[in-house]
Design an enzyme around this catalytic site. Structure first.
Site, short mmCIF file in Angstrom:
data_model
loop_
_atom_site.label_atom_id
_atom_site.label_comp_id
_atom_site.label_asym_id
_atom_site.label_seq_id
_atom_site.Cartn_x
_atom_site.Cartn_y
_atom_site.Cartn_z
CD GLN A 126 -2.77 1.26 2.67
OE1 GLN A 126 -2.36 0.59 3.70
NE2 GLN A 126 -3.82 1.86 2.64
N GLY A 127 0.70 2.20 -0.80
CA GLY A 127 1.19 3.52 -0.84
C GLY A 127 0.42 4.49 -0.68
CE1 TYR A 128 -4.22 4.12 -0.68
CE2 TYR A 128 -5.58 4.54 1.19
CZ TYR A 128 -5.45 4.22 -0.16
OH TYR A 128 -6.61 3.76 -0.94
CB SER A 129 1.30 6.57 5.38
OG SER A 129 0.33 6.45 6.05
CD GLU A 244 -5.76 -0.36 6.31
OE1 GLU A 244 -4.50 -0.42 6.70
OE2 GLU A 244 -5.95 0.73 5.51
CB SER A 374 -4.58 8.18 14.13
OG SER A 374 -5.19 9.49 13.83
CG ASN A 375 -7.31 4.12 17.33
OD1 ASN A 375 -7.66 3.76 16.27
ND2 ASN A 375 -7.42 3.48 18.56
#
Length: 389
Positions: A126-129, A244, A374-375
């Site tokens: 996965q290339g997100y962050s 996800e 993040s939560n």
């Protein structure tokens, strides 16, 4: 919603147990139950065993190679796999990019990529962050400039899980820098063997090479690898993250880990305060399981804000389980034995095989409240979309 299992459901559970008993290699089961490190060949081996049975993609429609299971069957399968101690089917292909390709991809993309995901021909990452674009993912800066029938991609991704093994990466890229940041993002499928891609490891506190930085230096990507429409990638990204976050709940795995906690904490369970904390955690896990069943039953409508609830509570429960394991064993959980974790030694130094992996396990699970959104961000989503505040 009827929470009682029917005779048909119990017959299916018996079928799953029979399959697992006959096909789960003891060496893989032993690694999972002992919290040892899994290698690439371990993941691929189990994936291909399940693929031959036709069960590797429980949520896929039959027309794409899925088994056609209902929500209850999918839950039973995940639960029985977790209790048996199977390696996970990695989510990046089966549960993340595949639903996006099914919903928004071209017919050519579906015909080419989906079979290769099913049989594990392609390992996906996965290339997100990016540095500076994690929780605020829409601030990503990796660019894709169109030149003829290719995009030229430049930039950097980070925290790319198991990217060192990957054949393909699905990437969010900026294709229009002149509009609102969410409106200028596209979704590309990129071959990791393309010239100009560099993968650099990030070694974690537990000395594991699980995540990476990925650099793109004038990487040429065919326009045919664009999913859906240009500049609509943010829509596809949110769709993927819903899948996800549902998976991060990991109820089955937490139920297995709860049994492990009770095994190693027998003496601590005689202490009322510790026993009460374990009991409270078990109640929380039961409540999460009911929420997962409701969410899966509504999956035809697509992932909704309830996925954020599952992500928050699932990650918190996993972290609490690890904390109680370490607390139950006290100083025994502190020694760190990488050679044992990597399977280079049959037994841990000091002879306590159960305790040896716990420090690394505890540190690794710190990340669950961050990845997948993040939560803190999930709580904002819950506040706005569920509570209406």
């Amino acid at each position: 919603m009827d929470l009682n299992y029917s005779a048909r459901d119990e017959a299916f559970r018996a079928e799953v147990r029979s399959f697992l008993a006959a096909n789960l290699p003891a060496s893989l089961q032993d690694k999972v139950r002992k919290h040892l490190r899994l290698k690439r060949e371990d993941y691929v081996r189990w994936h291909q065993i399940v693929a031959r049975q036709g069960w590797v993609a429980p949520a896929w429609p039959i027309e794409f190679g899925g088994p056609g299971w209902d929500a209850t069957q999918r839950h039973i399968w995940e639960e029985e796999c977790a209790i048996a101690g199977t390696p996970p089917i990695l989510p990046f292909g089966v549960n993340m990019v595949a639903p996006v390709i099914m919903a928004f991809g071209s017919e050519e993309q579906k015909a080419y990529y989906l079979p290769r995901i099913l049989d594990c021909t392609d390992w996906w990452c996965q290339g997100y962050s990016e540095p500076g674009a994690g929780s605020d993912l829409a601030s990503l800066k990796t660019t894709a400039v169109r030149e003829g029938d290719h995009y030229i991609v430049n930039g950097q991704k980070t925290w790319t899980t198991l990217g060192q093994y990957a054949d393909m990466i699905f990437c969010l890229v900026r294709t229009d820098p002149h509009v609102r940041k969410q409106e200028g993002i596209s979704f590309l499928l990129i071959d990791m063997k393309s010239p100009g891609i560099t993968v650099r490891p990030i070694i974690m506190l537990d000395e594991e090479h699980e995540v990476n930085e990925v650099f793109f230096d004038n990487v040429r990507v065919p326009v045919a690898n664009l999913v859906g429409k240009e500049n609509k990638g943010w829509t596809y990204a949110k769709y993927l993250l819903g899948h996800e976050r549902t998976g991060i709940a990991a109820v089955g795995r937490s139920k297995r880990e709860l049994l492990f906690l009770k095994k190693i904490a027998r003496q601590q369970l005689d202490k009322p305060l510790f026993a009460a904390r374990v009991a409270n955690l078990e109640i929380e896990l039961m409540a999460l399981e009911m929420t997962v069943l409701r969410a899966i039953a509504q999956e035809a409508q697509g992932p909704g804000p309830q996925a954020s609830v599952l992500k928050v509570r699932g990650s918190e429960i996993q972290q609490t389980l690890a904390e109680l394991m370490v607390e139950a064993l006290g100083p025994q959980a502190l020694p760190f034995d990488p050679a044992y974790l990597d399977g280079e030694r049959e037994h841990a130094l000091g002879g306590d095989d159960d305790a040896a992996p716990l420090a690394a396990y505890y540190f690794n699970l710190r990340k669950t409240s961050i990845y997948g959104g993040s939560n803190e961000i999930q709580k904002n989503i819950i506040t706005q979309m569920i509570l209406g505040l």
